[in-house]
Design an enzyme around this catalytic site. Structure first.
Site, PDB file in Angstrom:
ATOM      1  CG  ASP A   1      14.141   0.918  21.452  1.00  0.00           C
ATOM      2  OD1 ASP A   1      14.957   0.348  20.621  1.00  0.00           O
ATOM      3  OD2 ASP A   1      14.040   2.094  21.413  1.00  0.00           O
TER       4      ASP A   1
ATOM      5  CE  LYS B   1      13.199   4.324  23.969  1.00  0.00           C
ATOM      6  NZ  LYS B   1      12.538   3.627  22.908  1.00  0.00           N
TER       7      LYS B   1
ATOM      8  CE  LYS C   1      15.262   5.679  21.200  1.00  0.00           C
ATOM      9  NZ  LYS C   1      14.743   4.858  20.450  1.00  0.00           N
TER      10      LYS C   1
END
Length: 221
Positions: free
Chosen positions: A89, A151, A180
């Site tokens: 990430d 995300k 996300k």
């Protein structure tokens, strides 16, 4: 709904101890979460603890500010994968985005994707710092650069995931890129709302309480 398979069981606090990481991995095994999400220092231990399970080892790149160089993010990614990370990430270069330097933003993501290879890449937009237009641009650049997911948040800035942001991100990236939700997802009701808005993964330190229905004392990352 198998809620456990939406959850990235997360512990990114700077004062996380080995004992806390061990507990995180034990819980992830017990509840069969999608992944654990830990800082790069803890990747190797997490990978060892989760060997033989279905739980993925996710780590963070350029975290939490996103303001490191392209080269350092790529190197950090290679190092994380060598230590056993199976998802990364990365934090978008928010300052470059807000400066209008879209080429740098895209190159930054593409460099991490190249370093990651087949490893799943999620791009953290830090939505609380962006305008609606910037959120859309960030999503589009992420997809163009090869991201597998977008995300919402690091959990370390001024705000976390909102249903509105998840819906906007899903609308922008379409059905084939993941979304996300992270930051402030502390209970099952919130998690379900995020999923219904379009989230395909939930990043939270409250995963156990979400799947068991217990009250949480987690940070709500």
């Amino acid at each position: 709904m198998n809620m456990n398979k939406y959850i990235d069981h997360t512990l990114l606090k700077p004062d996380a101890t080995q004992e806390m990481i061990d507990k995180l991995c034990q819980e992830a095994r017990e509840h069969d979460f999608m992944s654990v999400c830990v800082n790069p220092y803890w990747v190797k231990r997490s990978a060892e603890l989760l060997a033989g399970s279905d739980v993925k080892v996710c780590t963070v790149i350029g975290f939490p500010l996103g303001a490191s160089t392209i080269e350092s993010k790529a190197a950090e990614t290679r190092d994380a994968i060598a230590n056993g990370a199976t998802e990364v990430d990365m934090v978008l270069n928010v300052g470059a985005l807000k400066s209008g330097d879209l080429e740098t933003v895209k190159k930054d993501i593409a460099a991490v994707k190249q370093a990651a290879g087949d490893i799943l890449l999620k791009v953290i937009l830090e939505t609380c710092l962006l305008t609606e237009e910037e959120k859309v641009v960030a999503c589009k650049l992420s997809v163009e650069a090869g991201a597998d997911y977008v995300k919402t948040s690091t959990g370390f800035s001024t705000g976390g995931a909102t249903v509105e942001d998840i819906a906007l991100m899903r609308k922008t990236v379409g059905p084939n890129v993941g979304v996300k939700a992270s930051g402030g997802v502390r209970d099952g009701e919130t998690a379900v709302a995020m999923i219904e808005a379009g989230a395909s993964r939930i990043g939270t330190s409250s995963g156990v309480s979400i799947v068991t229905g217990a009250k949480t004392t987690g940070s709500g990352y």
